[in-house]
Design an enzyme around this catalytic site. Structure first.
Site, PDB file in Angstrom:
ATOM      1  N   HIS A 124       0.822  -1.210   0.000  1.00 16.74           N
ATOM      2  CA  HIS A 124       0.000   0.000   0.000  1.00 16.74           C
ATOM      3  C   HIS A 124       0.855   1.258   0.000  1.00 16.74           C
ATOM      4  O   HIS A 124       2.045   1.225   0.289  1.00 16.74           O
ATOM      5  CB  HIS A 124      -0.965   0.005   1.189  1.00 16.74           C
ATOM      6  CG  HIS A 124      -0.320   0.105   2.538  1.00 16.74           C
ATOM      7  ND1 HIS A 124       0.106   1.301   3.077  1.00 16.74           N
ATOM      8  CD2 HIS A 124      -0.040  -0.834   3.468  1.00 16.74           C
ATOM      9  CE1 HIS A 124       0.614   1.089   4.281  1.00 16.74           C
ATOM     10  NE2 HIS A 124       0.545  -0.214   4.542  1.00 16.74           N
ATOM     11  N   CYS A 140       3.087  -4.752   6.723  1.00 22.40           N
ATOM     12  CA  CYS A 140       2.788  -4.543   5.309  1.00 22.40           C
ATOM     13  C   CYS A 140       4.031  -4.108   4.537  1.00 22.40           C
ATOM     14  O   CYS A 140       5.079  -3.846   5.113  1.00 22.40           O
ATOM     15  CB  CYS A 140       1.706  -3.476   5.159  1.00 22.40           C
ATOM     16  SG  CYS A 140       0.063  -4.026   5.695  1.00 22.40           S
TER      17      CYS A 140
END
Length: 165
Positions: A124, A140
């Site tokens: 992301h 992440c």
């Protein structure tokens, strides 16, 4: 493995989008501050074979803010940054990863939940103030916002993602 495919190197803190045998694009990233690991609640980046299971952010503006994969209507700026200094910003686009290796990065093993998708591990966008090339995420794979847009537009659900140490 068919193309395109994504190879993530935790050691190099880089993501490579392989478009063909001879054509690729490389981007700086930031993986987990807590290092490598498969288990839930460790804040680590998982290893192994994955696929992109879902994509979020089609046609949204750069710096769009997501919470639980939903666009909040906010656009990240200095005001939001100072108002919510401890928020883990998920911006612009989300590629949600799903592990492919049962008992390693999918499902459970003797130590507990090791499921990448259940752990909400994404590729992301992140604020431009966050450094790349340094492990700082909560598990992440963070990218520059323009880079995640470029990547997002070139991959589909089902694209292979290999995360290497």
């Amino acid at each position: 493995m068919p193309y395109p495919k994504i190879i993530i190197s935790i050691e190099k803190q880089q993501l490579t989008l392989c478009l063909s045998r001879t054509q690729s694009q490389t981007y700086p990233i930031s993986t987990a501050k807590n290092g490598i690991g498969q288990l839930q609640d460790t804040g680590c980046t998982p290893l192994g074979a994955h696929v992109i299971s879902e994509k979020f952010g089609d046609n949204l503006p750069i710096n769009s803010v997501f919470v639980a994969r939903k666009f909040t209507g906010e656009i990240y700026d200095d005001y939001l940054a100072t108002t919510f200094p401890n928020r883990d910003w998920i911006l612009t686009r989300i590629l949600w990863l799903d592990g492919c290796e049962e008992g390693f990065n999918k499902g459970t093993n003797e130590q507990g939940v090791c499921d990448t998708k259940a752990r909400y591990i994404y590729i992301h966008g992140t604020p431009s103030t966050e450094p790349m090339g340094i492990p700082l995420s909560h598990g992440c794979i963070r990218m520059r916002n323009q880079d995640i847009i470029t990547l997002y537009d070139q991959v589909d659900i089902g694209t292979a993602v290999e995360i290497l140490p």
